[in-house]
Scaffold this motif. Sequence first.
Motif, PDB file in Angstrom:
ATOM      1  N   LEU A  33      56.605  67.382  73.556  1.00  0.00           N
ATOM      2  CA  LEU A  33      56.258  66.688  72.320  1.00  0.00           C
ATOM      3  C   LEU A  33      54.900  66.002  72.422  1.00  0.00           C
ATOM      4  CD1 LEU A  33      59.722  65.131  71.392  1.00  0.00           C
ATOM      5  CD2 LEU A  33      58.587  67.064  70.296  1.00  0.00           C
ATOM      6  N   PHE A  34      54.526  65.553  73.624  1.00  0.00           N
ATOM      7  CA  PHE A  34      53.225  64.918  73.812  1.00  0.00           C
ATOM      8  C   PHE A  34      52.083  65.926  73.754  1.00  0.00           C
ATOM      9  CE2 PHE A  34      54.980  61.170  76.537  1.00  0.00           C
ATOM     10  CZ  PHE A  34      55.541  60.631  75.398  1.00  0.00           C
ATOM     11  N   GLU A  35      52.377  67.199  74.009  1.00  0.00           N
ATOM     12  CA  GLU A  35      51.329  68.229  74.058  1.00  0.00           C
ATOM     13  C   GLU A  35      50.600  68.310  72.722  1.00  0.00           C
ATOM     14  OE1 GLU A  35      49.112  70.739  76.226  1.00  0.00           O
ATOM     15  OE2 GLU A  35      50.992  69.900  77.001  1.00  0.00           O
ATOM     16  N   GLY A  36      49.288  68.123  72.755  1.00  0.00           N
ATOM     17  CA  GLY A  36      48.470  68.235  71.551  1.00  0.00           C
ATOM     18  C   GLY A  36      48.481  67.013  70.652  1.00  0.00           C
ATOM     19  N   ALA A  37      49.174  65.954  71.071  1.00  0.00           N
ATOM     20  CA  ALA A  37      49.226  64.744  70.235  1.00  0.00           C
ATOM     21  C   ALA A  37      47.916  63.980  70.317  1.00  0.00           C
ATOM     22  CB  ALA A  37      50.382  63.847  70.670  1.00  0.00           C
ATOM     23  N   LEU A  38      47.393  63.577  69.164  1.00  0.00           N
ATOM     24  CA  LEU A  38      46.155  62.805  69.141  1.00  0.00           C
ATOM     25  C   LEU A  38      46.417  61.342  69.499  1.00  0.00           C
ATOM     26  CD1 LEU A  38      43.118  63.188  68.489  1.00  0.00           C
ATOM     27  CD2 LEU A  38      43.615  62.336  66.197  1.00  0.00           C
ATOM     28  N   GLY A  39      47.605  60.852  69.180  1.00  0.00           N
ATOM     29  CA  GLY A  39      47.931  59.460  69.467  1.00  0.00           C
ATOM     30  C   GLY A  39      49.413  59.218  69.289  1.00  0.00           C
ATOM     31  N   ALA A  40      49.828  57.981  69.582  1.00  0.00           N
ATOM     32  CA  ALA A  40      51.253  57.649  69.535  1.00  0.00           C
ATOM     33  C   ALA A  40      51.465  56.237  69.027  1.00  0.00           C
ATOM     34  CB  ALA A  40      51.881  57.800  70.922  1.00  0.00           C
ATOM     35  N   VAL A  41      52.612  56.045  68.394  1.00  0.00           N
ATOM     36  CA  VAL A  41      53.117  54.718  68.059  1.00  0.00           C
ATOM     37  C   VAL A  41      54.290  54.438  68.989  1.00  0.00           C
ATOM     38  CG1 VAL A  41      54.287  53.290  66.334  1.00  0.00           C
ATOM     39  CG2 VAL A  41      52.442  54.833  65.628  1.00  0.00           C
ATOM     40  N   VAL A  42      54.194  53.358  69.758  1.00  0.00           N
ATOM     41  CA  VAL A  42      55.296  52.943  70.625  1.00  0.00           C
ATOM     42  C   VAL A  42      56.078  51.862  69.894  1.00  0.00           C
ATOM     43  CG1 VAL A  42      55.980  51.958  72.837  1.00  0.00           C
ATOM     44  CG2 VAL A  42      53.980  53.472  72.712  1.00  0.00           C
ATOM     45  N   LEU A  43      57.269  52.203  69.445  1.00  0.00           N
ATOM     46  CA  LEU A  43      58.136  51.227  68.787  1.00  0.00           C
ATOM     47  C   LEU A  43      58.879  50.436  69.849  1.00  0.00           C
ATOM     48  CD1 LEU A  43      59.886  52.932  65.725  1.00  0.00           C
ATOM     49  CD2 LEU A  43      58.441  50.907  65.691  1.00  0.00           C
ATOM     50  N   ILE A  44      58.904  49.118  69.696  1.00  0.00           N
ATOM     51  CA  ILE A  44      59.615  48.301  70.672  1.00  0.00           C
ATOM     52  C   ILE A  44      60.583  47.365  69.974  1.00  0.00           C
ATOM     53  CG2 ILE A  44      57.682  48.409  72.298  1.00  0.00           C
ATOM     54  CD1 ILE A  44      57.147  45.456  71.678  1.00  0.00           C
ATOM     55  N   ASP A  45      61.616  47.006  70.706  1.00  0.00           N
ATOM     56  CA  ASP A  45      62.622  46.038  70.292  1.00  0.00           C
ATOM     57  C   ASP A  45      62.513  44.880  71.279  1.00  0.00           C
ATOM     58  OD1 ASP A  45      64.903  44.550  69.845  1.00  0.00           O
ATOM     59  OD2 ASP A  45      66.275  46.255  69.868  1.00  0.00           O
ATOM     60  N   THR A  46      62.169  43.695  70.788  1.00  0.00           N
ATOM     61  CA  THR A  46      61.922  42.572  71.702  1.00  0.00           C
ATOM     62  C   THR A  46      63.187  42.124  72.435  1.00  0.00           C
ATOM     63  OG1 THR A  46      62.197  41.010  69.859  1.00  0.00           O
ATOM     64  CG2 THR A  46      59.939  41.710  70.410  1.00  0.00           C
ATOM     65  N   ARG A  47      64.349  42.596  72.011  1.00  0.00           N
ATOM     66  CA  ARG A  47      65.577  42.297  72.742  1.00  0.00           C
ATOM     67  C   ARG A  47      65.676  43.126  74.022  1.00  0.00           C
ATOM     68  NH1 ARG A  47      69.607  43.707  67.939  1.00  0.00           N
ATOM     69  NH2 ARG A  47      68.176  45.506  68.025  1.00  0.00           N
ATOM     70  N   ARG A  48      64.863  44.209  74.079  1.00  0.00           N
ATOM     71  CA  ARG A  48      64.938  45.134  75.224  1.00  0.00           C
ATOM     72  C   ARG A  48      63.536  45.601  75.599  1.00  0.00           C
ATOM     73  NH1 ARG A  48      67.773  49.914  73.459  1.00  0.00           N
ATOM     74  NH2 ARG A  48      67.058  49.374  71.370  1.00  0.00           N
ATOM     75  N   LEU A  49      62.678  44.661  75.903  1.00  0.00           N
ATOM     76  CA  LEU A  49      61.299  45.017  76.234  1.00  0.00           C
ATOM     77  C   LEU A  49      61.215  45.948  77.438  1.00  0.00           C
ATOM     78  CD1 LEU A  49      59.126  41.784  75.827  1.00  0.00           C
ATOM     79  CD2 LEU A  49      59.019  43.898  74.487  1.00  0.00           C
ATOM     80  N   GLU A  50      62.149  45.793  78.383  1.00  0.00           N
ATOM     81  CA  GLU A  50      62.057  46.549  79.632  1.00  0.00           C
ATOM     82  C   GLU A  50      62.134  48.061  79.425  1.00  0.00           C
ATOM     83  OE1 GLU A  50      66.312  45.745  78.731  1.00  0.00           O
ATOM     84  OE2 GLU A  50      64.484  44.526  78.804  1.00  0.00           O
ATOM     85  N   VAL A  51      62.763  48.507  78.325  1.00  0.00           N
ATOM     86  CA  VAL A  51      62.869  49.955  78.118  1.00  0.00           C
ATOM     87  C   VAL A  51      61.534  50.562  77.706  1.00  0.00           C
ATOM     88  CG1 VAL A  51      65.300  49.730  77.465  1.00  0.00           C
ATOM     89  CG2 VAL A  51      63.554  49.801  75.675  1.00  0.00           C
TER      90      VAL A  51
END
Length: 209
Positions: A116-134
């Motif tokens: 899925l990362f192949e050819g990607a120009l960029g990414a949005v990393v969604l985070i949940d502050t209850r589980r930052l470690e993931v």
Amino acid sequence: MDFKSSDTLTNGAITGPSERDVLPDTAAAAVKVVIVGGFGVGKTTMVGSVSEIRPLTTEETMTQAGIGVDDNYGSETKTATTVAMDFGRISISEELVLYLFGTPGQERFWFLWNGLFEGALGAVVLIDTRRLEVSFDVIGRLEERGVPFIIAVNDFPDAPRHPVDALRTALDLDSHVPIVHCDARRRISSKDTLMTLMRYLHALAAARA
């Protein structure tokens, strides 16, 4: 599966895709963007809320086989999970179209990420502050692949709020990586997040030039 992008039968005749699902003639560039994050952070929700076509999803019902294997803290009421990817599309302008690929969040499906990362120009990393470690492994994989990304804090009602500087420190991010808050359920908020990514990618390209 009967998606809007598929040809359909009406009184025995093939009608073809709906008008809104056809790529505009004015589109001059198409960009691949990945929406990535841990389990239950809202990736499928974001793709679905912002896509101008009916999104393709690969959600399957969660079973007891995942007990003790999948970490669903904060998502105990979740009954389905993405097992391959989500796919959607949004036109940023008459010329620019984004193809959105949501990744599976459960760690046992992370082997699919490289494709899925192949050819990607960029990414949005969604985070949940209850589980930052993931988010640590998620960010590390993007950095290893050299995929530029922004951080989007999906504001769950019961999630703790942290100052941006504290989040940046906790996630060990460079000072130039944007951090924004969003509500993945709302189209305008999800679109604003994608626009932040586009502006960031433009700034990186200008800096290289």
